[in-house]
Motif scaffolding. Structure first.
Motif, PDB file in Angstrom:
ATOM      1  N   PRO A  55     -77.303  28.905 -26.469  1.00  0.00           N
ATOM      2  CA  PRO A  55     -78.763  29.012 -26.553  1.00  0.00           C
ATOM      3  C   PRO A  55     -79.389  29.174 -25.175  1.00  0.00           C
ATOM      4  CG  PRO A  55     -78.065  26.740 -26.834  1.00  0.00           C
ATOM      5  CD  PRO A  55     -76.809  27.568 -26.826  1.00  0.00           C
ATOM      6  N   LEU A  56     -80.554  29.770 -25.147  1.00  0.00           N
ATOM      7  CA  LEU A  56     -81.296  29.914 -23.894  1.00  0.00           C
ATOM      8  C   LEU A  56     -82.001  28.603 -23.574  1.00  0.00           C
ATOM      9  CD1 LEU A  56     -82.517  31.639 -21.601  1.00  0.00           C
ATOM     10  CD2 LEU A  56     -84.335  32.280 -23.186  1.00  0.00           C
ATOM     11  N   THR A  57     -81.751  28.083 -22.394  1.00  0.00           N
ATOM     12  CA  THR A  57     -82.398  26.839 -21.974  1.00  0.00           C
ATOM     13  C   THR A  57     -83.217  27.016 -20.699  1.00  0.00           C
ATOM     14  OG1 THR A  57     -80.371  26.182 -20.785  1.00  0.00           O
ATOM     15  CG2 THR A  57     -80.628  25.387 -23.049  1.00  0.00           C
ATOM     16  N   ASP A  58     -82.863  28.022 -19.892  1.00  0.00           N
ATOM     17  CA  ASP A  58     -83.558  28.249 -18.624  1.00  0.00           C
ATOM     18  C   ASP A  58     -84.509  29.440 -18.759  1.00  0.00           C
ATOM     19  OD1 ASP A  58     -84.432  28.486 -16.051  1.00  0.00           O
ATOM     20  OD2 ASP A  58     -82.507  29.120 -15.210  1.00  0.00           O
ATOM     21  N   TYR A  59     -85.768  29.147 -18.998  1.00  0.00           N
ATOM     22  CA  TYR A  59     -86.761  30.207 -19.171  1.00  0.00           C
ATOM     23  C   TYR A  59     -87.281  30.729 -17.832  1.00  0.00           C
ATOM     24  CZ  TYR A  59     -86.789  29.508 -24.177  1.00  0.00           C
ATOM     25  OH  TYR A  59     -86.411  29.455 -25.510  1.00  0.00           O
ATOM     26  N   ASP A  60     -86.780  30.155 -16.745  1.00  0.00           N
ATOM     27  CA  ASP A  60     -87.168  30.637 -15.420  1.00  0.00           C
ATOM     28  C   ASP A  60     -86.315  31.821 -14.978  1.00  0.00           C
ATOM     29  OD1 ASP A  60     -89.160  28.717 -15.153  1.00  0.00           O
ATOM     30  OD2 ASP A  60     -87.761  27.226 -14.334  1.00  0.00           O
ATOM     31  N   ILE A  61     -85.350  32.225 -15.782  1.00  0.00           N
ATOM     32  CA  ILE A  61     -84.506  33.381 -15.455  1.00  0.00           C
ATOM     33  C   ILE A  61     -85.348  34.637 -15.298  1.00  0.00           C
ATOM     34  CG2 ILE A  61     -82.772  34.974 -16.411  1.00  0.00           C
ATOM     35  CD1 ILE A  61     -81.405  32.602 -17.698  1.00  0.00           C
TER      36      ILE A  61
END
Length: 374
Positions: free
Chosen positions: A194-200
């Motif tokens: 799952p995507l956890t780092d939305y700062d990517i």
């Protein structure tokens, strides 16, 4: 596994199951984890329950092992007869318009292909050049939604969403050009998570919707939960025996759980009353082969107590779940969903370490979604 060998990223095994369906695949253990998850909501564990966005189309985008940007849809990504991993806006438009063996495309489809072309640079700019891997998600909008009476409204598929313009998400929508919800990311080795780092993501033109959690815990029908739990406890061995993979393999009925799932989906179209009681009638009119119909009919008759208990659990979970959904839809929130003139959207996702669980009103969203001609 090589970086570009990602045919497995669309495996159905990655799907999120309805709360009431988990028992088909995991037996009594699955039913118990659903029950425990529901009980967890009574303890204020609302951060694990998020809105399930109803986006469309499904897209895959990211950078290959050489850093080249790819933006396409599910079919394009795994295409074998052509290169569907579009490397430019022109490529993605040409790919979409080239489908259908020369059939004339509708104006709406041509517009869709043009929108995908226009979205290409927006998505490309959002992905750092040193990133390697892909994102799987659903588009929510191609163009910034209009602000009407202090709210943004967009309808990517069946569900319409209304977002308060002065909310955190509303402010981000106002400066964006496209919106997407990410379901999974695929690492260079092909593994998913799952995507956890939305700062990517870079810039603000592409809004990657963060999880929108439930603010207030619902009032769970603990009487219903305790009843379901008692049925599972009393019949766990019988239910697990009914769904035992080794037994079903020996009887050449490995698709038994899938048939049960197909039956529930068919009931979504015709009405969800009397779940399980008309299974035999449905089976005789289904596409299951004649020899397997006879085999399954005899199998159910031989295990009728376990079969009845199974459907008591399914119906009980569905009733408790739908009550929770009804409460959540009435809560004040920055994001409101509706289908036609009825409030409510696709539902919610309850995060769980061993597999997320869908809370969807099958008589509402599922029925509306299945009724759409595609």
């Amino acid at each position: 596994m090589k970086f570009n060998e990602f045919n497995n990223i669309l495996r159905e095994g990655a799907r999120i199951d309805h709360a009431e369906d988990v028992i088909f695949w995991e037996g009594s253990t699955g039913a118990k984890r659903v029950i425990d998850s529901i009980i967890g909501l009574t303890k204020g564990n609302t951060q694990s329950l998020t809105i399930k966005w109803d986006g469309s189309p499904a897209v895959i985008f990211g950078r290959d092992d050489k850093g080249g940007f790819v933006f396409t849809d599910k079919s394009g990504f795994v295409a074998k007869g052509y290169d569907g991993k579009a490397k430019s806006g022109d490529d993605v438009e040409k790919m979409l318009l080239g489908r259908g063996k020369g059939q004339e495309k509708s104006d709406s489809y041509k517009q869709f292909a043009g929108n995908m072309k226009s979205a290409f640079p927006i998505f490309e700019k959002a992905i750092p050049e040193d990133y390697r891997g892909y994102f799987k998600g659903d588009l929510l909008y191609f163009n910034t939604p209009e602000d009407s009476n202090g709210a943004f409204t967009f309808k990517p598929n069946i569900v319409s969403y209304t977002v308060k313009a002065d909310s955190d998400i509303g402010k981000r929508i106002s400066v964006s050009k496209a919106g997407v919800v990410i379901h999974r990311i695929v690492d260079p080795d092909g593994s998913e998570k799952p995507l956890t780092d939305y700062d990517i993501f870079q810039g603000n033109e592409l809004l990657v919707l963060p999880p929108v959690t439930v603010q207030e815990p619902p009032q769970v029908d603990m009487g219903g939960v305790n009843n379901i739990s008692a049925i599972v406890t009393k019949n766990s061995s019988a239910i697990d025996s009914l769904l035992d993979k080794n037994t079903l393999r020996q009887m050449k009925m490995t698709d038994f759980s899938q048939v049960l799932y197909n039956y529930v989906n068919s009931k979504t179209d015709t009405g969800l009353d009397n779940l399980g009681k008309d299974f035999m009638q449905w089976l005789q009119n289904s596409t299951v082969s004649a020899p397997k119909k006879a085999k399954m009919t005899e199998y159910v008759k031989t295990n009728i107590k376990a079969f009845s208990a199974l459907w008591q659990v399914v119906s009980g979970i569905m009733k408790v779940k739908d009550n929770i959904i009804d409460q959540l839809e009435q809560q004040p929130a920055d994001v409101k969903a509706s289908i036609g003139d009825k409030s409510g959207g696709e539902g919610y996702v309850l995060a769980h370490p061993t597999g997320d669980i869908k809370f969807v009103n099958r008589a509402g969203f599922s029925a509306a979604n299945r009724a759409v001609q595609r």
